[in-house]
Design a protein around this motif. Structure first.
Motif, PDB file in Angstrom:
ATOM      1  N   UNK A 123      -3.985   7.766   7.862  1.00  0.00           N
ATOM      2  CA  UNK A 123      -2.724   7.378   7.203  1.00  0.00           C
ATOM      3  C   UNK A 123      -1.798   8.586   7.114  1.00  0.00           C
ATOM      4  N   UNK A 162       2.113   1.822  -3.420  1.00  0.00           N
ATOM      5  CA  UNK A 162       1.070   2.418  -4.289  1.00  0.00           C
ATOM      6  C   UNK A 162       1.024   3.933  -4.066  1.00  0.00           C
ATOM      7  N   UNK A 163       1.130   4.311  -2.789  1.00  0.00           N
ATOM      8  CA  UNK A 163       1.105   5.749  -2.448  1.00  0.00           C
ATOM      9  C   UNK A 163       2.326   6.466  -3.019  1.00  0.00           C
ATOM     10  N   UNK A 219       0.831  -1.218   0.000  1.00  0.00           N
ATOM     11  CA  UNK A 219       0.000   0.000   0.000  1.00  0.00           C
ATOM     12  C   UNK A 219       0.862   1.264   0.000  1.00  0.00           C
ATOM     13  N   UNK A 233      -2.270   5.739  -5.892  1.00  0.00           N
ATOM     14  CA  UNK A 233      -3.411   5.739  -4.957  1.00  0.00           C
ATOM     15  C   UNK A 233      -4.473   6.732  -5.412  1.00  0.00           C
ATOM     16  N   UNK A 234      -5.750   6.353  -5.179  1.00  0.00           N
ATOM     17  CA  UNK A 234      -6.849   7.242  -5.574  1.00  0.00           C
ATOM     18  C   UNK A 234      -7.213   8.204  -4.448  1.00  0.00           C
ATOM     19  N   UNK A 235      -6.964   7.775  -3.197  1.00  0.00           N
ATOM     20  CA  UNK A 235      -7.300   8.619  -2.041  1.00  0.00           C
ATOM     21  C   UNK A 235      -6.427   8.223  -0.856  1.00  0.00           C
ATOM     22  N   UNK A 236      -6.308   9.159   0.093  1.00  0.00           N
ATOM     23  CA  UNK A 236      -5.528   8.856   1.306  1.00  0.00           C
ATOM     24  C   UNK A 236      -6.365   9.216   2.534  1.00  0.00           C
ATOM     25  N   UNK A 237      -6.377   8.310   3.513  1.00  0.00           N
ATOM     26  CA  UNK A 237      -7.153   8.549   4.735  1.00  0.00           C
ATOM     27  C   UNK A 237      -6.399   9.540   5.616  1.00  0.00           C
TER      28      UNK A 237
END
Lengths: 74, 188
Positions: A47, A34-35, A31, A40-44
């Protein structure tokens, strides 16, 4: 994408590997990778908070916005 | 508190639905076989059937009754095939719920297919009603003391149209669910 993730630079500045960061923020290497590669499509927020805490940085240091028009050649 | 089945598990509702669909599937296959067999039977014993039926009517019915009846059986067979298609798709949707991954585009497609199938069944049901009308008019007047009872509802029904709408809307819901799942998968 107009948003660029500068995780590579921050890791280099902090002399930390992706594996080390993955262990500290409790996110899988896959993950984080990916970031890092901008896939990545979005990040929390959670995170973002964990990464900023470990890398001693602000969200703005990790994410930058580049307008696509600025990159166009006249 | 409501218990929702997790991956690989089945609650009472899912289990009952699976068993019921299994029974319906068997019933539809059985009915289809009977209908398929009735077509050659009509061709072989058609004249005998007409003679037997003719005894109850003032005028002996013409052979065209047999042709319309064969058309009736073929429309009914088509309805059975569409029922099988719908039941099969619903079983697959149910299986995906059991596997824990129901919000995918395939299920959206299945629900849309079921909606279209039920819409066609509604149209064919109206056609069946019209064919019954033709058969009754071809048979003509009955002899005194004889009685014919035609039971069953044919034609478009409000519940059928609502079911079609429900399935089409649900298909869109599943498409949106698949989009949301894709979005969530890309969230770190």
């Amino acid at each position: 994408m107009a948003i660029t993730v500068k995780l590579d630079d921050l890791l280099h500045d902090n002399r930390m590997t992706l594996t080390e960061l993955a262990e500290r923020v409790d996110i899988t290497i896959a993950n984080l990778s990916i970031l890092k590669t901008g896939k990545a499509k979005a990040i929390r927020f959670s995170t973002l908070e964990a990464i900023c805490k470990e890398l001693q940085c602000q969200p703005g240091d990790l994410l930058t916005f580049e307008d696509a028009k600025d990159n166009e050649t006249p | 508190m409501t218990n929702i089945a997790t991956k690989g598990e089945e609650d009472l509702v899912l289990k009952s639905a699976r068993l019921l669909l299994g029974f319906f599937r068997f019933a539809v296959i059985f009915a289809s076989v009977v209908l398929v067999l009735s077509l050659p039977a009509m061709a072989i014993f058609g004249q005998h059937i007409l003679a037997d039926v003719g005894e109850q009517f003032v005028n002996p019915p013409s052979a065209s009754v047999l042709w319309v009846s064969a058309g009736f059986v073929m429309v009914l067979l088509l309805i059975m095939l569409l029922c099988y298609f719908t039941i099969d798709r619903l079983r697959k949707v149910l299986a995906s719920v059991r596997e824990g991954d129901p919000f995918n585009r395939t299920n959206g497609l299945r629900l849309r297919g079921m909606g279209i199938a039920i819409f066609v069944i509604q149209i064919l049901s109206a056609l069946l009603g019209a064919l019954i009308g033709v058969i009754i008019s071809l048979l003509g007047e009955m002899k005194e003391g004889e009685q014919m009872v035609v039971s069953g509802e044919f034609g478009l029904s409000l519940s059928g149209i609502l079911l079609v709408l429900l399935l089409i809307v649900l298909a869109r819901v599943f498409d949106r669910g698949a989009d949301m799942r894709d979005e969530l998968e890309g969230t770190i």
